[in-house]
Write an enzyme that holds these catalytic residues in place. Structure first.
Site, PDB file in Angstrom:
ATOM      1  N   GLU A 268       0.070  77.511   6.226  1.00  0.00           N
ATOM      2  CA  GLU A 268      -1.144  78.021   6.866  1.00  0.00           C
ATOM      3  C   GLU A 268      -1.783  79.069   5.961  1.00  0.00           C
ATOM      4  O   GLU A 268      -1.092  79.900   5.362  1.00  0.00           O
ATOM      5  CB  GLU A 268      -0.789  78.647   8.215  1.00  0.00           C
ATOM      6  N   LYS A 343      -6.379  74.446  14.956  1.00  0.00           N
ATOM      7  CA  LYS A 343      -5.417  75.287  15.656  1.00  0.00           C
ATOM      8  C   LYS A 343      -5.944  75.531  17.065  1.00  0.00           C
ATOM      9  O   LYS A 343      -7.112  75.920  17.246  1.00  0.00           O
ATOM     10  CB  LYS A 343      -5.224  76.607  14.905  1.00  0.00           C
ATOM     11  N   CYS A 377       1.276  76.841  13.228  1.00  0.00           N
ATOM     12  CA  CYS A 377       1.968  78.095  13.525  1.00  0.00           C
ATOM     13  C   CYS A 377       2.131  78.371  15.016  1.00  0.00           C
ATOM     14  O   CYS A 377       3.000  77.797  15.666  1.00  0.00           O
ATOM     15  CB  CYS A 377       1.229  79.229  12.829  1.00  0.00           C
TER      16      CYS A 377
END
Length: 540
Positions: A268, A343, A377
């Site tokens: 990321e 995300k 993440c």
């Protein structure tokens, strides 16, 4: 910065058809302009009629740009001293023997405009797969040595071949064939009498099928059961410019593809060093300025995916569109196509410092090595997402992350391990290491990249397939057996997917975006009063 145009590649490996002759002829006329040009159409049709499975091509957006032609022979019928004319039956290919033991390479050619994409390697890999799946002993071919003409007055052809084999010299054909696991059985004189560049010499090349005698069902293009993945534990370092950054990316793509991996995963915000080039003091302004680099970096990674024949999961990068800032991971497939996963869950830190928003779509991606998912993440800390991906057939989950401290990393790691067990899949995670001076909110990094498996007898005792050294730049290569996941689902000690109580509960997707506004509002209340205030510990 003006974004680079997205490459328009859409590569497909398939069998040749009769209707492809015109395109094949155009390529052969270019490649063999000094060697009698293309075949006649009746020769081409004869080959397709005799052995259609052995005639393979690569098309780009529907246009044939490379091809490999082959027949099956009983090699003992010809021996090592054959000529090209003899083993091909003077172009009639009546030497083809479906019950033979050897795949014989008749020809390989690539449109000169496409030679930088390493399509020849893909064709040879397809031939190897064909050889294995037909249970043939070996693949044999007569190889030209066009570079010999420049040395014919200085050395014998045998000496020339030896020097090429020892990497003292480079031959445009022999060097490529040796790099594809062929070895030289013999040197043949008069193999192609009209080949003046090779002085009528050719190398007799052989590739041994180590799986000979094992039975397989499919030919080329079958779904992989063993997948090799590569992940990059990325060192954050200052960069001079975009070209300098590209060189670092290409180094890792080249390195991982050298191990014949099916994909490579970056972390990321691996492009965070570009933030230092913006010279912006405000974190929110700096990350929006950094977003201007996202399109050219994505374009470069698409080019590398095609050129190095490897699927690239481009970590994640900021994307600024329609006045909103997102965090996006790009899947750059080796066939030239690209997809993205936004995300979905934004941390309070990302909202307060950057004003970032979450996406609203979750996708399970089809690749040439199976169905995969990408969660960036913080998203892996929400089990609903990976469960929905698992319901769509996901077998490997990729998690690019960024964490600054070990406790933040532990949240990602432990949740990733849980996702592997509860969804009966493999999970690969990777982050960045090192420091980035002058880049507020991303100045320190902590990472220990890893690949996790379910926890059962067929898998590693600690459910860790591979693990990197903490806080050290390195690559990790891991082989994943997808067949083990099938066995687990039907005969595992526990069967998490099959044993769910769907009569009691269910999971569904509903698109809601109010959460973004709520996080942003929270962020405004908690925003630092000065740019120098130390950041809150991020979760990625």
């Amino acid at each position: 910065m003006t974004p680079t145009a997205v490459p328009a590649h859409k590569l497909v490996l398939r069998a040749l058809k009769r209707t492809d002759f015109k395109a094949v002829k155009e390529i052969m006329d270019k490649v063999y302009s000094n060697m009698e040009g293309a075949w006649a159409q009746d020769e081409y049709n004869a080959l397709l009629k005799k052995f259609p499975e052995g005639q393979i091509c690569i098309e780009d957006n529907g246009q044939v740009v490379a091809a490999a032609l082959a027949i099956i022979v009983q090699y003992s019928d010809f021996g090592d001293r054959h000529t090209y004319s003899k083993i091909t039956g003077q172009g009639k290919f009546d030497t083809h023997n479906a019950d033979g033991d050897t795949l014989y390479g008749v020809d390989v050619f690539v449109d000169p405009e496409y030679r930088s994409l390493r399509l020849g390697r893909r064709l040879y890999d397809a031939r190897k797969e064909l050889c294995e799946n037909l249970n043939l002993r070996a693949m044999v071919a007569g190889g030209r040595i066009p570079g010999y003409a420049a040395y014919a007055n200085e050395m014998t052809p045998a000496k020339y071949v030896e020097m090429v084999r020892n990497k003292e010299l480079t031959d445009p054909i022999l060097t490529f064939q040796l790099s594809n696991d062929f070895y030289v059985r013999k040197l043949i004189r008069g193999y192609l009498p009209y080949d003046s560049e090779s002085k009528a010499y050719a190398t007799l090349l052989e590739w041994i099928n180590v799986y000979y005698d094992e039975e397989f069902d499919k030919l080329i293009g079958n779904q992989k059961s063993n997948v090799r993945i590569g992940i990059v534990q990325w060192q954050m370092r200052a960069t001079k410019n975009l070209e300098d950054f590209f060189q670092q990316i290409e180094f890792f793509v080249d390195t991982v593809s050298g191990y014949k991996a099916d994909c490579v995963l970056f972390p990321e915000f691996f492009n965070a060093p570009m933030m230092a080039l913006t010279n912006e003091e405000s974190p929110s302004v700096a990350i929006r300025s950094m977003a201007a680099f996202t399109e050219p970096i994505k374009t470069k990674m698409m080019e590398l995916a095609v050129s190095y024949n490897i699927n690239v999961i481009a970590g994640s990068m900021p994307l600024y569109e329609d006045g909103k800032l997102y965090n996006v991971s790009y899947l750059c497939r080796r066939d030239g196509t690209v997809d993205e996963q936004y995300k979905l869950h934004i941390t309070p830190d990302e909202a307060s410092y950057w004003g970032m928003r979450g996406g609203d779509k979750l996708r399970c991606f089809d690749t040439d090595f199976g169905k995969i998912g990408i969660l960036i993440c913080y998203d892996v800390e929400f089990p609903e997402l990976s469960r929905m991906l698992s319901d769509e057939g996901m077998k490997i989950l990729f998690v690019p992350f960024w964490t600054d401290t070990k406790n933040a990393y532990q949240r990602v790691r432990l949740c990733a391990q849980a996702r592997a067990i509860e969804n009966e899949c493999y999970v690969a995670i990777t982050g960045s290491v090192g420091n980035l001076p002058r880049v507020e909110n991303m100045d320190i990094q902590y990472s220990q990249s890893a690949v996790f498996s379910p926890s059962d007898f067929a898998f590693p005792h600690d459910a860790i397939v591979a693990e990197a050294t903490p806080n050290t730049e390195m690559t990790l290569i891991a082989d994943l057996d997808l067949d083990l996941l099938k066995d687990l689902n039907t005969s595992g000690a526990v069967r998490n997917l099959r044993d769910r109580r769907k009569d009691l509960y269910s999971l569904s997707w509903s698109k809601k975006t109010e959460r973004d506004d709520e996080l942003l509002a929270q962020g405004e209340e908690r925003a630092p009063k000065t740019a120098s205030r130390r950041k809150a510990v991020s979760a990625g």
